[in-house]
Design a protein around this motif. Sequence first.
Motif, mmCIF file in Angstrom:
data_model
loop_
_atom_site.group_PDB
_atom_site.id
_atom_site.type_symbol
_atom_site.label_atom_id
_atom_site.label_comp_id
_atom_site.label_asym_id
_atom_site.label_seq_id
_atom_site.Cartn_x
_atom_site.Cartn_y
_atom_site.Cartn_z
ATOM 1 N N ASP A 17 14.719 34.212 22.801
ATOM 2 C CA ASP A 17 14.370 33.436 23.996
ATOM 3 C C ASP A 17 15.192 32.162 24.080
ATOM 4 O O ASP A 17 15.553 31.696 25.159
ATOM 5 C CB ASP A 17 12.879 33.073 23.977
ATOM 6 N N ALA A 18 15.503 31.613 22.894
ATOM 7 C CA ALA A 18 16.269 30.375 22.878
ATOM 8 C C ALA A 18 17.754 30.622 23.100
ATOM 9 O O ALA A 18 18.562 29.700 23.040
ATOM 10 C CB ALA A 18 16.038 29.635 21.563
ATOM 11 N N GLY A 19 18.121 31.907 23.289
ATOM 12 C CA GLY A 19 19.489 32.223 23.650
ATOM 13 C C GLY A 19 20.388 32.661 22.507
ATOM 14 O O GLY A 19 21.600 32.749 22.681
ATOM 15 N N ALA A 20 19.818 32.918 21.334
ATOM 16 C CA ALA A 20 20.652 33.359 20.212
ATOM 17 C C ALA A 20 21.058 34.817 20.403
ATOM 18 O O ALA A 20 20.263 35.625 20.880
ATOM 19 C CB ALA A 20 19.882 33.204 18.905
ATOM 20 N N ASN A 21 22.314 35.152 20.024
ATOM 21 C CA ASN A 21 22.710 36.562 20.063
ATOM 22 C C ASN A 21 22.365 37.218 18.735
ATOM 23 O O ASN A 21 21.888 36.550 17.800
ATOM 24 C CB ASN A 21 24.195 36.702 20.403
ATOM 25 N N GLY A 22 22.628 38.527 18.626
ATOM 26 C CA GLY A 22 22.240 39.285 17.437
ATOM 27 C C GLY A 22 22.789 38.693 16.154
ATOM 28 O O GLY A 22 22.070 38.512 15.170
ATOM 29 N N LEU A 77 20.731 37.073 12.994
ATOM 30 C CA LEU A 77 20.910 37.574 11.629
ATOM 31 C C LEU A 77 21.236 36.422 10.684
ATOM 32 O O LEU A 77 20.623 36.256 9.634
ATOM 33 C CB LEU A 77 22.029 38.621 11.608
ATOM 34 N N TRP A 78 22.189 35.619 11.097
ATOM 35 C CA TRP A 78 22.706 34.570 10.218
ATOM 36 C C TRP A 78 21.735 33.404 10.063
ATOM 37 O O TRP A 78 21.584 32.865 8.969
ATOM 38 C CB TRP A 78 24.066 34.104 10.764
ATOM 39 N N ASN A 79 21.096 33.001 11.179
ATOM 40 C CA ASN A 79 20.278 31.791 11.134
ATOM 41 C C ASN A 79 18.793 32.043 10.913
ATOM 42 O O ASN A 79 18.068 31.136 10.519
ATOM 43 C CB ASN A 79 20.433 30.994 12.441
#
Lengths: 273, 428
Positions: A179-184, A188-190
């Motif tokens: 929802d906050a706009g992160a991609n896949g 995964l990383w964060n």
Amino acid sequence: MVSPLVAVLLIFLVLPIVLIVIVSFWRATEFSIIPAFEFDNYAFLFGSPVTYTVFLNTFKYALITWAFTLLIGFTVAYYLAFHIRSLTWQIALFLLCTIPFWTSNIIRMISWIPFLGRNGIANATLISWGVIDEPIEWLLFSDFAVILAFVHLYTLFMVVPIFNTMMRIDKSLIEAARDAGANGAQILWNVIIPLTKPGIMIGTIFVVTLVMGDFITVRFMSGSQSANVGRLISNEIALLQYPSASATAIVLLVTVLITIGILLRFVDIRKEL
Amino acid sequence: MTKYTHRNGLSRRALLKGAASTAVAAGSTTLGAPMLWAQNIKDVKLRQFGTGVSNLNDVAMKVQEDLGFTLEMTALDTDSVTQRAATQPNSFDIADIEYFICKKVWAAGNLQAMDTTKIDNYDKIAGTFRSGLLTPESTIAQGTAPHTVGFTSGANGTDFVQEESGWMTLIPTIYNADTLGIRPDLIGRPISNWSELLNPEFKGKASILDISSIGIMDMAMVVESMGEYTYPDKGNMTQEEIDLTIGIFTEAKQNGQFRAFWKSFDESVNLMASGEVVIQSMWSPAITAVKSQGIPCVYQPLEEGYRSWGGGLGISAALSGIELDAAYEYINWYLSGWVGGYLMRQGYYSAVPETSKEFMSADEWGFWYEGKAAEGDILSPTGDKLAGAGEVRDGGSFLERMGSVVCWNSVMDENQYMVRKWNEFIAA
């Protein structure tokens, strides 16, 4: 009163180690060992260039095996935890991963030998496909074979703890990230990797200690040509050199403890569990 | 860990005997009258351990049939055998070990000396195990020759004596002359020297055994054959000679000469049968095993001669009373021919050839012992065909083969140094 657990640990863990420490200062003849307090065994151990090569080799096996088991183990766990939706299928597929463990370690390892041999199935197939003209020699009795067997034997020890921690990740965290706009990749990383760290660390400790303590895989898959510390110890025992075997075992123990100590610096397993 | 049981005194043994059965206590040579305790002996169980070469289930079954008691066999690799003989005296009754192992473990006192007057066929035991001479004209080969560690000074001796003292450390059973095994179909040319093991032509296709006391002798044969060095006594090398020998092989190892090292008999069979290795240290029955799979394999006689070994049966120091009598009876039975014939048909030599002859056909005897061409099919004890009519044993007759022995498997004065260097070689 000493609790039963402490008593068990004292008798079965502390006492044997103390004995090994004591014997490591003893002297050996061909057929007996003589109580003494000498540093000969350690002097010979640290004085031989082979010792350093062998320790280096042990670390090399541990590091490479760790990298591969982590990559494969993480991928498998990730797939099971996030791509399989139904719990039934998750459990079914997870059990599928354990099937190879229904036979013994040694059988799983030895079954690679006819497969990888000079006239083995792998070489015969590659030749019949026209990929190669001559059999590939390094498939068997090489470091490649040793690491292949290690990865095969120990990947599950990486899958289980990682899968376990992944299952506990609150799915809403991933939704929130999305929802906050992160991609896949960012999720995964964060999100996933930081939360999976304890599982990765437990898997790492399993794999690293298993590989560093192993001797039989190295013996069979390298055709006795390569050595790690475990093999050094097993050779010394076979040649009735118990004191020098003890000395080598103590040095290995200290090395593994230091390695784990360093690993635990990265993640506080107690806090995370 | 280093607690060894003490050798039993005769008095204690006699006492125990008396307690076990008054009938037995009466006569000290019980072998003449086994019927007295025929009932008791059925309950006896003897535990034997040794290398795979002679720890055969067929033997245990035959013992049950002929003698009526149970023989429990454990087959281990050579190093484990040594380890057990030295450190676990209570885990066995009979030790089926090699003479060089005897040299390592005898002083530990885990085995008891054996009275040769109780051995029926003592006089028929081959000269190699008694005077050390194969024939009166023979010279004794270098290394730990069986007769040098075959006798001790008395019932409680922990030393070795060089004459026939009447007290044997091991009762000899088996011996052979070892050489390199080759795959003639994959090599395609004659092989006649030990130095071929390190010939770069066989890079990545050679193997040597990882048992130090045997391997070092194979190495010495190769080093001499290459013309690198001639040992004053390769059976007793100095530290410099050990360094030199192992140095040459370490270099070859690092250049990729070896495909693998082997430790147990079946590993050598697999290496050879699968074609991973075309030339290697090998034992006679391993050749037999490869051949019985229909794969050509030759126990190649070499110009420099053979490396030899001998084995025998030792009795645990802890054994007394009826078990001790059973052990003597078992050993007498062992030398009486059936086992000898069985072992000879595998390509070994029996320490008492005369008695074994009665358990072999004339054709078998001619093929295995006299080096004659086979008249019909030669079968292994398990029934596999090993040779057809007209074929001759590799290396010829007993006298040709054992007469060409130049060294025995050895335990040297510098053994401690050697095993450390050996360990480095394996790890290098």
